[in-house]
Scaffold this active site. Structure first.
Site, PDB file in Angstrom:
ATOM      1  N   ASP A  72      22.780  -4.197  85.058  1.00 57.99           N
ATOM      2  CA  ASP A  72      22.356  -5.092  86.143  1.00 57.99           C
ATOM      3  C   ASP A  72      20.840  -5.078  86.243  1.00 57.99           C
ATOM      4  O   ASP A  72      20.168  -4.108  85.855  1.00 57.99           O
ATOM      5  CB  ASP A  72      23.005  -4.704  87.473  1.00 57.99           C
ATOM      6  CG  ASP A  72      22.602  -3.315  87.964  1.00 57.99           C
ATOM      7  OD1 ASP A  72      22.619  -2.373  87.134  1.00 57.99           O
ATOM      8  OD2 ASP A  72      22.291  -3.174  89.152  1.00 57.99           O
ATOM      9  N   GLU A 136      23.223  -0.207  89.480  1.00 59.73           N
ATOM     10  CA  GLU A 136      22.136   0.755  89.663  1.00 59.73           C
ATOM     11  C   GLU A 136      21.026   0.166  90.532  1.00 59.73           C
ATOM     12  O   GLU A 136      20.404   0.884  91.320  1.00 59.73           O
ATOM     13  CB  GLU A 136      21.575   1.175  88.301  1.00 59.73           C
ATOM     14  CG  GLU A 136      20.747   2.457  88.335  1.00 59.73           C
ATOM     15  CD  GLU A 136      19.287   2.233  88.693  1.00 59.73           C
ATOM     16  OE1 GLU A 136      18.600   3.206  89.022  1.00 59.73           O
ATOM     17  OE2 GLU A 136      18.818   1.068  88.642  1.00 59.73           O
ATOM     18  N   HIS A 354      10.743  -4.623  86.561  1.00 63.56           N
ATOM     19  CA  HIS A 354      10.818  -5.342  87.830  1.00 63.56           C
ATOM     20  C   HIS A 354       9.706  -6.379  87.995  1.00 63.56           C
ATOM     21  O   HIS A 354       9.622  -7.032  89.042  1.00 63.56           O
ATOM     22  CB  HIS A 354      10.801  -4.392  89.032  1.00 63.56           C
ATOM     23  CG  HIS A 354      11.982  -3.478  89.118  1.00 63.56           C
ATOM     24  ND1 HIS A 354      12.343  -2.829  90.277  1.00 63.56           N
ATOM     25  CD2 HIS A 354      12.894  -3.100  88.197  1.00 63.56           C
ATOM     26  CE1 HIS A 354      13.419  -2.087  90.067  1.00 63.56           C
ATOM     27  NE2 HIS A 354      13.765  -2.236  88.789  1.00 63.56           N
TER      28      HIS A 354
END
Length: 382
Positions: A72, A136, A354
């Site tokens: 994920d 996660e 990210h």
């Protein structure tokens, strides 16, 4: 049988839009790859979360090497800020680009490719176990925790585990994680009595009480660190009242703190301290404070020893760099695995995780497969 290309597998995974909790086809793809190589695969889905357990070798072997990772990914942010398709897996200037390329589809692809080729080339005397979650980056309640709960009911056991999170700040092989700080959040609501600001004696202003409480907490030295951990930290992350009127004393105000703590502390002990500090403020100001606490994970340490030595030697052989043993950074699913078996984390350089235009060096993906392959070979050669 041809070797498994970790770069192609990474690209295929990046093309799966698996933003938490969407599976996006990533685990379906991995199950097909693993089953073709003789792994026994089981979907261990719970709630809205998809998880995959895979084992090569018989259950109950005296030793088994485990890998843990997640497919994920975090949301994209503004798609218009990306200079390439976020799920396109384009390769530009030696970099594979796309959401999840660093965190952590490359590592999943690398350990899957390493495991598949290893068990076919040199079938080990033992088991290889892969636990791959889709939760996660989310609440992490129905991901690795669900896998470990299921493993306990099925009698499945990893002797040791390597989590493939990005671990190196700047260059490949720089760092491995042998532990993580604990993390907890606490929300405070201080209640007073609303009134006119011209007559403060008729009201009970919760703001000074909250200011004093936050100052006491933020000014307190939790510790000075340990042999393997930096000093614990406490950050006030928000104070909210929502009062736009200048002639009104509000009835209540709210605040939130985040604590990252080392192995001197426990979530329970820190929770007791926070409640006690709030009670002292209430006694001094006449307010009433509600405290809500969530402990995301306890601090843990896998002491330097056979597992960290094994991984360190493999990293040094493949990269020429001896990795630093670290406990820095945020939380990871290693905080759950540590209750099952000894666990260490090693993965890529995490500079772009990210971020917009997340990307990873293609050469690092290939190098990571080589490191994981060497770790497997050295472990089962012992």
């Amino acid at each position: 049988m041809p070797k498994t290309d970790p770069v192609d597998l990474t690209a295929a995974l990046v093309r799966c839009p698996s933003v938490t909790p969407e599976e996006g086809g990533a685990l379906v793809l991995l199950q097909e790859v693993l089953e073709r190589a003789g792994f026994t695969c089981t979907r261990v889905d719970r709630g809205e979360v998809s998880n995959l357990f895979a084992r090569w070798g018989n259950r109950g072997h005296a030793r088994s090497f485990g890998f843990n990772g997640h497919t994920d990914v975090v949301p994209l942010g503004n798609p218009d800020d990306w200079s390439m398709p976020p799920f396109g897996a384009e390769i530009r200037d030696g970099m594979l680009c796309g959401r999840g390329s660093t965190d952590m589809k490359s590592a999943v692809a690398a350990f899957v490719a390493a495991a598949v080729d290893f068990v076919q080339d040199t079938p080990p005397d033992g088991a290889v176990i892969l636990t791959i979650t889709g939760d996660e980056e989310g609440d992490a309640i129905d991901g690795t925790m669900a896998l470990l709960d299921w493993m306990e009911t099925q009698g499945e056991q990893m002797s040791v585990c390597l989590v493939g999170e990005p671990t190196s700040p700047n260059h490949m092989g720089e760092m491995m994680k042998i532990g993580r700080r604990g993390s907890m959040n606490a929300w405070f609501t201080v209640a007073g009595k609303q009134g006119h600001s011209a007559y403060p004696h008729r009201a009970l202003n919760p703001m000074p009480a909250m200011a004093r409480l936050m100052d006491r907490l933020a000014s307190h030295e939790l510790d000075t660190g340990t042999d393997h951990f930096d000093a614990s930290t406490l950050a006030v992350v928000t104070i909210d009242t929502g009062n736009a009127a200048t002639n009104v004393i509000p009835a209540e105000t709210r605040a939130c703190i985040n604590i990252r703590f080392n192995d001197i502390h426990t979530g329970e002990g820190l929770s007791y301290w926070l409640h006690d500090e709030a009670a002292k403020i209430d006694a001094a100001f006449g307010t009433k404070t509600e405290v809500k606490i969530k402990v995301s994970g306890e601090a843990f340490l896998t002491p330097p020893g056979p597992l960290s030595d094994l991984i360190g030697r493999a990293v040094a052989t493949e990269t020429g760099v001896t990795p630093e043993l670290s406990t820095s950074g945020g939380t990871s699913d290693a905080r759950f695995v540590k209750n099952h078996c000894p666990v260490v984390e090693f993965g890529l350089v995490g500079k772009t995780m990210h971020a917009v235009d997340e990307r990873v060096e293609v050469a690092q993906i290939e190098q990571l497969k080589a490191i994981y392959t060497r770790i497997l070979g050295d472990y089962f050669a012992q």
